[in-house]
Design a protein around this motif. Structure first.
Motif, PDB file in Angstrom:
ATOM      1  N   ASP A 183       0.855  -1.168   0.000  1.00  0.00           N
ATOM      2  CA  ASP A 183       0.000   0.000   0.000  1.00  0.00           C
ATOM      3  C   ASP A 183       0.907   1.240   0.000  1.00  0.00           C
ATOM      4  OD1 ASP A 183       0.875  -0.060   2.592  1.00  0.00           O
ATOM      5  OD2 ASP A 183      -1.047  -0.653   3.444  1.00  0.00           O
ATOM      6  N   TYR A 184       0.294   2.383  -0.062  1.00  0.00           N
ATOM      7  CA  TYR A 184       1.056   3.633  -0.178  1.00  0.00           C
ATOM      8  C   TYR A 184       0.474   4.575   0.864  1.00  0.00           C
ATOM      9  CZ  TYR A 184       3.510   7.349  -2.845  1.00  0.00           C
ATOM     10  OH  TYR A 184       4.343   8.361  -3.253  1.00  0.00           O
ATOM     11  N   LEU A 185       1.331   5.068   1.744  1.00  0.00           N
ATOM     12  CA  LEU A 185       0.875   5.888   2.864  1.00  0.00           C
ATOM     13  C   LEU A 185       1.278   7.343   2.645  1.00  0.00           C
ATOM     14  CD1 LEU A 185      -0.456   5.074   5.645  1.00  0.00           C
ATOM     15  CD2 LEU A 185       1.830   5.307   6.628  1.00  0.00           C
ATOM     16  N   PHE A 186       0.307   8.231   2.688  1.00  0.00           N
ATOM     17  CA  PHE A 186       0.578   9.678   2.657  1.00  0.00           C
ATOM     18  C   PHE A 186       0.439  10.180   4.095  1.00  0.00           C
ATOM     19  CE2 PHE A 186       0.132  11.294  -1.857  1.00  0.00           C
ATOM     20  CZ  PHE A 186       0.150  10.047  -2.452  1.00  0.00           C
ATOM     21  N   VAL A 187       1.455  10.842   4.632  1.00  0.00           N
ATOM     22  CA  VAL A 187       1.344  11.285   6.027  1.00  0.00           C
ATOM     23  C   VAL A 187       1.387  12.810   6.119  1.00  0.00           C
ATOM     24  CG1 VAL A 187       2.273   9.143   6.995  1.00  0.00           C
ATOM     25  CG2 VAL A 187       3.818  11.025   6.493  1.00  0.00           C
ATOM     26  N   TYR A 188       0.662  13.302   7.110  1.00  0.00           N
ATOM     27  CA  TYR A 188       0.513  14.740   7.361  1.00  0.00           C
ATOM     28  C   TYR A 188       0.655  14.984   8.869  1.00  0.00           C
ATOM     29  CZ  TYR A 188      -1.723  14.837   2.735  1.00  0.00           C
ATOM     30  OH  TYR A 188      -1.991  14.714   1.389  1.00  0.00           O
ATOM     31  N   CYS A 241       5.975  -1.282  -5.132  1.00  0.00           N
ATOM     32  CA  CYS A 241       7.240  -0.560  -5.274  1.00  0.00           C
ATOM     33  C   CYS A 241       8.287  -1.509  -5.855  1.00  0.00           C
ATOM     34  CB  CYS A 241       7.682   0.067  -3.963  1.00  0.00           C
ATOM     35  SG  CYS A 241       7.910  -1.091  -2.628  1.00  0.00           S
ATOM     36  N   ILE A 242       9.339  -0.897  -6.351  1.00  0.00           N
ATOM     37  CA  ILE A 242      10.417  -1.644  -7.007  1.00  0.00           C
ATOM     38  C   ILE A 242      11.616  -1.608  -6.063  1.00  0.00           C
ATOM     39  CG2 ILE A 242      11.921  -1.739  -9.031  1.00  0.00           C
ATOM     40  CD1 ILE A 242       8.994  -2.158  -9.808  1.00  0.00           C
ATOM     41  N   ALA A 337      13.376   2.157   9.631  1.00  0.00           N
ATOM     42  CA  ALA A 337      12.783   2.595   8.354  1.00  0.00           C
ATOM     43  C   ALA A 337      11.322   2.162   8.281  1.00  0.00           C
ATOM     44  CB  ALA A 337      13.558   1.974   7.197  1.00  0.00           C
ATOM     45  N   PRO A 338      10.509   2.873   7.500  1.00  0.00           N
ATOM     46  CA  PRO A 338       9.125   2.412   7.334  1.00  0.00           C
ATOM     47  C   PRO A 338       9.050   1.096   6.565  1.00  0.00           C
ATOM     48  CG  PRO A 338       9.569   4.325   5.957  1.00  0.00           C
ATOM     49  CD  PRO A 338      10.801   4.107   6.781  1.00  0.00           C
ATOM     50  N   ARG A 339       7.897   0.430   6.656  1.00  0.00           N
ATOM     51  CA  ARG A 339       7.731  -0.901   6.027  1.00  0.00           C
ATOM     52  C   ARG A 339       7.207  -0.810   4.610  1.00  0.00           C
ATOM     53  NH1 ARG A 339       3.899  -2.399  10.991  1.00  0.00           N
ATOM     54  NH2 ARG A 339       5.468  -2.859  12.563  1.00  0.00           N
ATOM     55  N   ARG A 340       6.685   0.337   4.265  1.00  0.00           N
ATOM     56  CA  ARG A 340       6.038   0.538   2.962  1.00  0.00           C
ATOM     57  C   ARG A 340       6.444   1.907   2.452  1.00  0.00           C
ATOM     58  NH1 ARG A 340       2.739   0.778   6.945  1.00  0.00           N
ATOM     59  NH2 ARG A 340       1.301  -0.930   6.489  1.00  0.00           N
ATOM     60  N   PRO A 341       6.207   2.239   1.179  1.00  0.00           N
ATOM     61  CA  PRO A 341       6.496   3.592   0.710  1.00  0.00           C
ATOM     62  C   PRO A 341       5.642   4.610   1.461  1.00  0.00           C
ATOM     63  CG  PRO A 341       5.994   2.138  -1.147  1.00  0.00           C
ATOM     64  CD  PRO A 341       5.689   1.371   0.100  1.00  0.00           C
TER      65      PRO A 341
END
Ligand SMILES: Cc1cc2nc3c(=O)[nH]c(=O)nc-3n(C[C@H](O)[C@H](O)[C@H](O)COP(=O)(O)OP(=O)(O)OC[C@H]3O[C@@H](n4cnc5c(N)ncnc54)[C@H](O)[C@@H]3O)c2cc1C
Length: 476
Positions: A183-188, A241-242, A337-341
């Motif tokens: 998945d792709y996480l956008f953080v604010y 992700c690659i 480090a994070p687990r996902r992008p």
């Protein structure tokens, strides 16, 4: 200015999210699309000449693989080998949701603040400004609301099914194991910061995307590596992700040679069509130090990324191209480090885990193709790494600068030259070239072979002009 997803700067607070159900099956055979086959370029009558692809970045290699699968011979020419440009150091996100271009409504108002904030995502080498202006003016003019909506609608079909397109491209070859579903996480920092990007999220919603909102302490439950300042996140499924984008392209290039294609290390100086093509003649690709008569091909593809300007203009492109320079820090053997992008929406930087390493990539710098790597953007990324991922530790850290090929309307150039139907464009993919390459390569290969692309290609025409046409009466 972020890659793999989110170009906007918050704009003036209007709209959207992404999702999308994909589309496209990624297979070459049997499909004819909806708009009828096109003339394409016949194998040169006398010699079944190959198609010459100039540039072995992800876009050129994707074109080559699709052409091979359609039965054409190919020769890929690159001055420095596969993935020597942006395709080497990008953030590695297959960002299906990245149809929001960098300039959105309000960009002209927000840009000065970003420029003078040392932690902002925008950098400019001031002496470069006069050279930048002819590109910058139409680029910012395309930030009008109605234009951005058209741009996003035209980018979406290149992106939404990118994971399946890349899986089809990689097939069962070694590159396939580099594609990681994610998945792709956008953080604010908070909900208000998210709400300020409503315009962008509305565009993603319009493209069919849905997302999960995560708030407060739950953000760190999902992604423990994040600093306490992040109290709001949005999670989008169905991305990927690659693990190592440069190796991915190199392995796809290996598939090209295994499939009978040729890779040649040479700098291309020019493309010279022979006659008008009516007699089945091809084109000669002239290389520096190469044979005087050039390399004889049936058709040539300009896939030289941010370096496509001169050849592009010669063959009728009237959409200016500029380098949106971006940087990465690659932390080797990283912990914390994070687990996902993760897209840090306000910094426009993406952190992507890569097989025990972490890559933090992003920002935009305007300084042209020749200026060396500069200290200020790298220092900004380092400060961002510490602030955003406080527990991050690594054995070493590499620094990299790359050139995103950016058009004034954030859309790539795909299709035949208006001056010579044997010369094709496959360039200008700005922040989303890794994501869109598999689809773009497929579309261009089909056009070369005279097959229907199955998509309205008019938004990507090389001669569409620098400004997006909007419906009469549209307002900013
Ligand atoms: C920091 C950063 C992060 C990014 N993150 C993402 C991301 O997460 N997801 C995403 O989808 N996109 C991302 N991108 C964008 C993506 O990397 C690019 O859009 C994409 O790599 C462009 O590919 P390309 O093949 O067109 O160009 P390039 O990869 O730049 O390849 C062009 C090739 O042409 C060759 N060449 C140039 N001129 C000549 C010549 N005259 N003769 C012979 N060869 C020549 C070069 O050597 C080079 O190999 C990012 C970019 C940057 C800079």
């Amino acid at each position: 200015m972020g890659d793999g997803g989110d170009g906007d700067h918050g704009g003036d607070g209007d709209g959207g999210d992404d999702g999308g159900d994909g589309g496209g099956d990624g297979h070459e055979s049997g499909e004819s699309g909806g708009d009828g086959d096109t003339p394409g370029v016949a194998p040169s009558a006398s010699m079944n000449a190959p198609v010459g692809i100039i540039g072995a970045g992800i876009v050129g290699i994707a074109c080559a693989l699709h052409l091979l699968r359609l039965g054409r011979r190919v020769i890929v020419i690159d001055r420095a080998g596969p993935a020597a440009g942006a395709s080497q150091g990008n953030a590695g996100v297959l960002a299906c949701c990245a149809m929001v271009p960098v300039p959105t409504p309000g960009v002209a108002r927000h840009a000065p603040r970003m420029l003078f904030d040392r932690d902002g995502p925008l950098f400019l080498r001031w002496p470069y400004l006069p050279r930048l202006l002819p590109w910058l003016m139409p680029y910012t003019a395309n930030a009008r609301r109605a234009r951005v909506q058209r741009i996003a609608a035209a980018l979406a079909p290149l992106l939404v099914d990118s994971v399946s397109q890349h899986r089809a491209l990689a097939g069962d070859g070694p590159a396939a194991r580099r594609i990681r579903d994610s998945d792709y996480l956008f953080v604010y920092p908070n909900r208000a910061a998210f709400a300020a990007e409503k315009f962008a999220w509305d565009l993603r919603a319009a493209a069919g995307f849905a997302w999960e909102v995560i708030e407060g302490e739950a953000v760190r439950e999902v992604e423990p590596a994040l600093g306490a300042a992040h109290r709001f996140a949005v999670r989008l499924g169905g991305h990927a992700c690659i693990a190592s984008p440069g190796d991915y392209v190199a392995e796809l290039a290996g598939e090209v040679t295994r499939g009978g294609g040729e890779l040649l290390r040479a700098e291309v100086a020019d493309i010279r069509p022979r006659g008008d093509g009516g007699d089945g003649g091809g084109v000669a690709i002239l290389t520096r130090g190469g044979p005087a008569g050039g390399i004889e091909v049936a058709a040539a593809v300009i896939a030289t990324g941010a370096w496509s300007g001169p050849l592009g203009r010669r063959f009728g492109a009237n959409v200016p191209l500029e380098s949106e320079r971006g940087y990465h820090l690659h932390f080797r053997a990283a912990t914390g480090a994070p687990r996902r992008p993760v897209m840090f929406a306000q910094r426009k930087a993406v952190a992507t885990p890569m097989d025990g390493d972490l890559r933090l990539a992003g920002l935009v710098e305007f300084a042209g193709l020749r200026a060396p790597r500069r200290a200020a953007p790298l220092a900004m990324l380092r400060r961002a790494a510490h602030a955003l991922l406080p527990g991050l530790r690594a054995e070493s850290c590499d620094e990299w600068l790359g050139h995103r090929p950016a058009t004034t309307d954030s859309l790539p150039l795909l299709g035949p030259s208006p001056r010579d139907a044997r010369v094709f464009f496959a360039c200008g993919h700005q922040h989303i070239g890794l994501t869109a390459a598999a689809k773009s390569g497929r579309l261009v290969a089909r056009m070369i072979c005279g097959r229907a692309p199955g998509l309205d290609m008019s938004p990507y025409r090389p001669d569409r002009g620098p400004i997006v046409q909007e419906a009469t009466g549209a307002t900013n």
